[in-house]
Each structure stands twice: as structure tokens, then as C-alpha cells.
Design a protein around this motif. Structure first.
Motif, PDB file in Angstrom:
ATOM      1  N   THR A 286       1.775  18.880  -6.270  1.00 22.42           N
ATOM      2  CA  THR A 286       1.445  17.464  -6.389  1.00 22.42           C
ATOM      3  C   THR A 286       2.311  16.591  -5.484  1.00 22.42           C
ATOM      4  O   THR A 286       1.890  15.511  -5.082  1.00 22.42           O
ATOM      5  N   VAL A 287       3.529  17.062  -5.165  1.00 17.04           N
ATOM      6  CA  VAL A 287       4.371  16.274  -4.279  1.00 17.04           C
ATOM      7  C   VAL A 287       3.754  16.193  -2.883  1.00 17.04           C
ATOM      8  O   VAL A 287       3.919  15.186  -2.173  1.00 17.04           O
ATOM      9  N   VAL A 288       3.020  17.233  -2.482  1.00 14.91           N
ATOM     10  CA  VAL A 288       2.347  17.197  -1.185  1.00 14.91           C
ATOM     11  C   VAL A 288       1.238  16.150  -1.216  1.00 14.91           C
ATOM     12  O   VAL A 288       1.047  15.391  -0.244  1.00 14.91           O
ATOM     13  N   TYR A 289       0.490  16.106  -2.323  1.00 12.52           N
ATOM     14  CA  TYR A 289      -0.511  15.051  -2.468  1.00 12.52           C
ATOM     15  C   TYR A 289       0.152  13.673  -2.429  1.00 12.52           C
ATOM     16  O   TYR A 289      -0.401  12.707  -1.878  1.00 12.52           O
ATOM     17  N   GLY A 290       1.335  13.556  -3.042  1.00 12.93           N
ATOM     18  CA  GLY A 290       2.034  12.278  -3.025  1.00 12.93           C
ATOM     19  C   GLY A 290       2.424  11.847  -1.621  1.00 12.93           C
ATOM     20  O   GLY A 290       2.274  10.676  -1.252  1.00 12.93           O
ATOM     21  N   PHE A 291       2.926  12.809  -0.830  1.00  9.32           N
ATOM     22  CA  PHE A 291       3.246  12.486   0.565  1.00  9.32           C
ATOM     23  C   PHE A 291       1.993  12.071   1.331  1.00  9.32           C
ATOM     24  O   PHE A 291       2.015  11.115   2.122  1.00  9.32           O
ATOM     25  N   PHE A 292       0.902  12.783   1.110  1.00 10.04           N
ATOM     26  CA  PHE A 292      -0.343  12.458   1.783  1.00 10.04           C
ATOM     27  C   PHE A 292      -0.818  11.051   1.411  1.00 10.04           C
ATOM     28  O   PHE A 292      -1.266  10.280   2.274  1.00 10.04           O
ATOM     29  N   ALA A 293      -0.692  10.718   0.135  1.00 15.20           N
ATOM     30  CA  ALA A 293      -1.121   9.395  -0.314  1.00 15.20           C
ATOM     31  C   ALA A 293      -0.225   8.291   0.248  1.00 15.20           C
ATOM     32  O   ALA A 293      -0.706   7.240   0.677  1.00 15.20           O
ATOM     33  N   ALA A 294       1.095   8.532   0.257  1.00 13.80           N
ATOM     34  CA  ALA A 294       2.031   7.489   0.684  1.00 13.80           C
ATOM     35  C   ALA A 294       2.050   7.301   2.194  1.00 13.80           C
ATOM     36  O   ALA A 294       2.222   6.171   2.676  1.00 13.80           O
ATOM     37  N   LEU A 295       1.896   8.381   2.951  1.00 15.27           N
ATOM     38  CA  LEU A 295       2.042   8.303   4.402  1.00 15.27           C
ATOM     39  C   LEU A 295       0.723   8.157   5.146  1.00 15.27           C
ATOM     40  O   LEU A 295       0.722   7.735   6.312  1.00 15.27           O
ATOM     41  N   THR A 296      -0.394   8.517   4.518  1.00 15.67           N
ATOM     42  CA  THR A 296      -1.675   8.494   5.228  1.00 15.67           C
ATOM     43  C   THR A 296      -2.698   7.576   4.562  1.00 15.67           C
ATOM     44  O   THR A 296      -3.235   6.656   5.194  1.00 15.67           O
ATOM     45  N   VAL A 297      -2.972   7.820   3.288  1.00 17.35           N
ATOM     46  CA  VAL A 297      -4.052   7.096   2.621  1.00 17.35           C
ATOM     47  C   VAL A 297      -3.693   5.633   2.393  1.00 17.35           C
ATOM     48  O   VAL A 297      -4.482   4.728   2.713  1.00 17.35           O
TER      49      VAL A 297
END
Length: 465
Positions: A286-297
Motif C-alpha cells: 500500500t505504501v507504493v500506492y501511496g507514493f503513486f497517489a502523492a507523486l503522480t495522481v
């Protein structure tokens, strides 16, 4: 290292005991007309159980109580003057605990040089006790393993009901495991309940459940600013449901449609490729999803909003909910796929026989038959969304805003629980105890959702022959 080596030796002895027991059972009836009560493998397992269980129980007890026993023996070896304070009175339990902690750290080499000769001598005595206890444990454990295997090996005979004994041992083990799980659940519930009652003795229940302002900071001084100590949890519940609603609006359509495609339309080879690829999403931390959400989405939504004149925060419920929905897609898809494929082909063939097309069969036969399972899976997915933390921390922020605007920053119950319990905390203030009250409410919500899901599945499921 010594305990690990001892465990490996016990495993080897257990395997040897199994082979000896099985060989003994075969040799006992080699020249006789009597038949064994059980298969030879059961006799081998019977000997292996008597070889391993007593030894592993002794090893587990020693590892559980080793530190306590060694600490008490070390404390008893200290002179009475070492436990006296400056005022001539015996030191308090907390001071004694600090002394024992220094002794253990010195014995383990975590402190380069001890503060006094007394601590160094006590650490040396602690290490000697530990070494002696380790060798004594090795002797006792190996003696129990060999003795138990020898006793069981001698009992091997055609009259021995080895299968009954092995099955009883397995049954007892399963009962113990289920009991541990039950008591663990009860312990979690009671810990939440008792700490929540302490919180509600300081903060009224109505203020917590119906308050609209969340500011858990407690002022340490009367003139301190920004520490109002408001515990209205409505903004947290609103943020939780807002993000969960966005996530489910993404996960349910995509997950359900992908399940229908894989179960009803996709060829076997395509299904064998698409299904594992889709379920890879479930294995991403889930931390990878968090990085994706914070840095990209989140930056993408912010920049896109500026193009259309919309004010979208860098941390928004929309970004967190969208990424959370992507994470939950495999959950909905897998459950729905299993339910759809479980519908008997006879129902499909009957529909085709009446002249229905493939799409009509799916809409009017397959989906109604699989609807209870799909609804149950969706409700379980909602529970998963409500309990998510990492994505919300990184993408939605920590602001407890009471809003239904998905473009603004919000927070959830789980995020605030993490925030309240970060760092050194004393569990006697409303700020820290509020985390347990939030956990209790979250537990009740997810419990209700799971109960509703199970009720729907049991009430409306169809039994197929």
C-alpha cells in the motif's frame, strides 16, 4: 543461534522417529498373520509426535520465561546495598528496572563500558547463567526427544491404535489454535473497550459522536494557543465515507465488469494471462500506492483542475479515493469471478435452449444467481476501504475538514489513530485515549458491514445440485 540449532536438531530427530516408527510397524507383523490396526505411516507419526511434542513444549517454555528467570536470579545475586537509594531506602521498582536494563544491555554488548563495576559483575553473572541454562536446556530437550521416541517405539504393536492417537493429537492442536484465535480477538476487543471507557469518562460520548470539530491537542498551560482539545469525530467519519465512496465507485464497476469478461467472454488462454496480471495489483504494498497517489495522481488532478479553473488541493479525497479504488479492484474482481464461475452451466444451457442470447443469459440468469455473492464481496471490499491508512496519509492529508467536496483535503479515522499514537505517549490523556475510541467505532462499523455481508450471502444464496 543455539535455539535455532536446537530446533533444527529436533526436526531431524522427529523425522528419524517417523521412519523408525514406520519401520518398526512393518517389522512387527513381518512374520505374523495379525494385521496392523493402522497404516504404518500412522505408527511413524505416533513416534514422531512423542519425539517432538514434549521437547518443543519444553523449548517453548524456556524461551518464554528465560529472561524472567535469569533476571530474577541476577537480581537475587546482587548485595542488599546495591538496591539501596541515596536516602537509605530500597530503590523503587522503576529504578530497579533501569538497573536490570543496564545489566542486560551490558551483557548483550549494547553498552561499551558499564557505569560501575557492580553492573559489569552482574552482566558477567547474567551471561554465565544464560550459558549454563542453554546447555542444560539442550540436554533436557534432547533427553525428552530421545526418551519420548524410545517409549513410543517400544509401544508399537498390532494392537496399538496409532491412528486414533494421531488424530486426537491433531484435533487437540486445532482446538488450541482456535482457542488462541478466540482469546486474541477477545483481548483486542476488551483492550479497545476499557481504554475507550476511560476516554469517555473524560469526554462525553455525545461530543465525540456528534461533534463537528476535531482538534485533539490538549493545552499544557492555560495561556497556550492552538490546543482547544475538541474531539468531535464527525469530520473523520465524513472523510472516511467520502474516500471509501470514491474508491468503491472505481473498484466496483471495473472489478465487476472485468470479472464478467474473464468468466463469460475471455478465452481460456486470455483468462490465464489477464487474471494473474490483474491480481498482481493485490500484491503491491500500500505504501507504493501511496507514493503513486502523492507523486503522480494528486499533481495531475491539481494541474488539470487549473486548466479548467477548478481549485483542487495537492492533497485531495479524489486522489486518495481513486488510487484506493485501483488497489481494491482485484479484491472485487476475484470474489465476483469465483461467484460467477460457480453458477452451474446447466442454467446457462437452459437459457440458451429457450432462445436467449449470451448477453441476455448473463443479465437475466447468471448475474441474478450470483448476486448474493457479489453483494457480499462488495461489502467486504467496503470494509477493506474503510480500514486503509497509508494511501490516505500520503494522498489525502491530515486536515480534519467537514466537507463533501472531493477536491479538498480530508482525513480518515485510521489516519488519526496513527497520528495520535506516533511518538512517546502517556496513556492517561484524552488525546491518546481518543485513538482507542476511534478504533472501537471503526471496529463496530466494519463488524456491522461483515455481518450484513454474511447475512446477505446466507439468505439469498442458491443451492445447486
Amino acid at each position: 543461534m543455539q535455539s535455532f540449532t536446537l530446533i533444527l536438531v529436533l526436526l531431524v530427530l522427529t523425522v528419524v522417529g517417523f521412519r523408525l516408527g514406520r519401520g518398526r510397524a512393518v517389522s512387527v507383523v513381518g512374520g505374523e498373520t495379525r494385521k496392523l490396526h493402522s497404516l504404518p505411516s500412522y505408527y511413524g507419526m505416533y513416534v514422531a509426535l512423542w519425539c517432538g511434542i514434549p521437547a518443543f513444549i519444553m523449548l517453548g517454555l524456556w524461551l518464554a520465561f528465560q529472561d524472567t528467570i535469569l533476571t530474577q536470579l541476577t537480581l537475587a545475586s546482587l548485595p542488599d546495598t546495591a538496591l539501596m537509594g541515596p536516602d537509605g531506602e530500597r530503590m523503587s521498582d522503576s529504578r530497579i528496572g533501569l538497573l536490570l536494563n543496564d545489566i542486560r544491555n551490558t551483557a548483550q554488548g549494547n553498552i561499551a563500558s558499564a557505569s560501575s563495576e557492580l553492573v559489569r559483575d552482574a552482566a558477567a553473572y547474567y551471561n554465565s547463567l544464560k550459558a549454563t541454562g542453554g546447555w542444560l536446556l539442550t540436554v533436557v530437550v534432547l533427553a525428552l526427544a530421545v526418551g519420548g521416541a524410545g517409549w513410543a517405539w517400544k509401544r508399537v504393536s498390532p494392537e496399538l491404535r496409532a491412528r486414533n492417537g494421531v488424530e486426537m493429537a491433531v484435533k487437540v492442536f486445532m482446538v488450541i489454535c482456535s482457542t488462541i484465535a478466540i482469546f486474541t480477538t477477545i483481548g483486542i476487543i476488551l483492550s479497545l473497550l476499557f481504554e475507550s471507557l476511560r476516554f469517555f469518562s473524560m469526554v462525553p460520548v455525545t461530543d465525540f459522536l456528534f461533534g463537528t470539530h476535531w482538534s485533539p491537542q490538549i493545552s499544557l498551560r492555560t495561556d497556550q494557543v492552538g490546543s482547544s482539545g475538541s474531539f468531535g469525530a464527525i469530520p473523520l467519519f465524513a472523510g472516511t465515507f467520502l474516500i471509501s465512496a470514491i474508491a468503491m465507485s472505481v473498484a466496483v464497476p471495473i472489478g465487476l465488469l472485468s470479472a464478467i469478461y474473464m468468466a463469460e467472454y475471455a478465452p481460456r488462454k486470455v483468462r490465464g494471462i489477464v487474471k494473474p496480471v490483474l491480481e498482481i495489483l493485490a500484491g503491491i504494498p500500500t505504501v507504493v500506492y501511496g507514493f503513486f497517489a502523492a507523486l503522480t495522481v494528486a499533481p495531475f488532478f491539481r494541474d488539470s483542475g487549473q486548466l479548467f479553473g477548478l481549485s483542487i488541493s495537492s492533497e485531495s479525497a479524489l486522489a486518495a479515493g481513486l488510487v484506493m479504488g485501483i488497489m481494491i479492484i482485484p479484491f472485487v474482481s476475484s470474489l465476483s469471478d469465483d461467484v460467477i464461475t460457480a453458477v452451474p452451466n446447466a442454467m446457462r444451457e437452459g437459457s440458451y435452449g429457450l432462445g436467449a442470447t449470451h448477453s441476455e443469459t448473463i443479465k437475466r440468469v447468471v448475474l441474478p444467481a450470483a448476486l448474493p455473492g457479489i453483494v457480499g464481496g462488495v461489502l467486504l471490499a467496503v470494509s477493506r476501504a474503510i480500514g486503509e491508512t497509508m494511501i490516505v496519509v500520503m494522498a489525502a492529508g491530515l486536515a480534519a475538514n467537514l466537507t463533501a467536496n472531493p477536491f479538498e483535503a480530508v482525513t480518515t479515522v485510521t489516519v488519526q489513530i496513527v497520528t495520535l499514537l506516533v511518538g512517546d505517549q502517556e496513556f492517561d490523556s484524552p488525546k491518546t485515549l481518543a485513538a482507542f475510541a476511534l478504533g472501537l467505532v471503526l471496529f463496530l462499523i466494519t463488524l456491522c458491514l461483515n455481518v450484513i455481508a454474511l447475512h446477505v450471502v446466507r439468505k439469498y444464496r442458491e443451492q445447486y445440485e
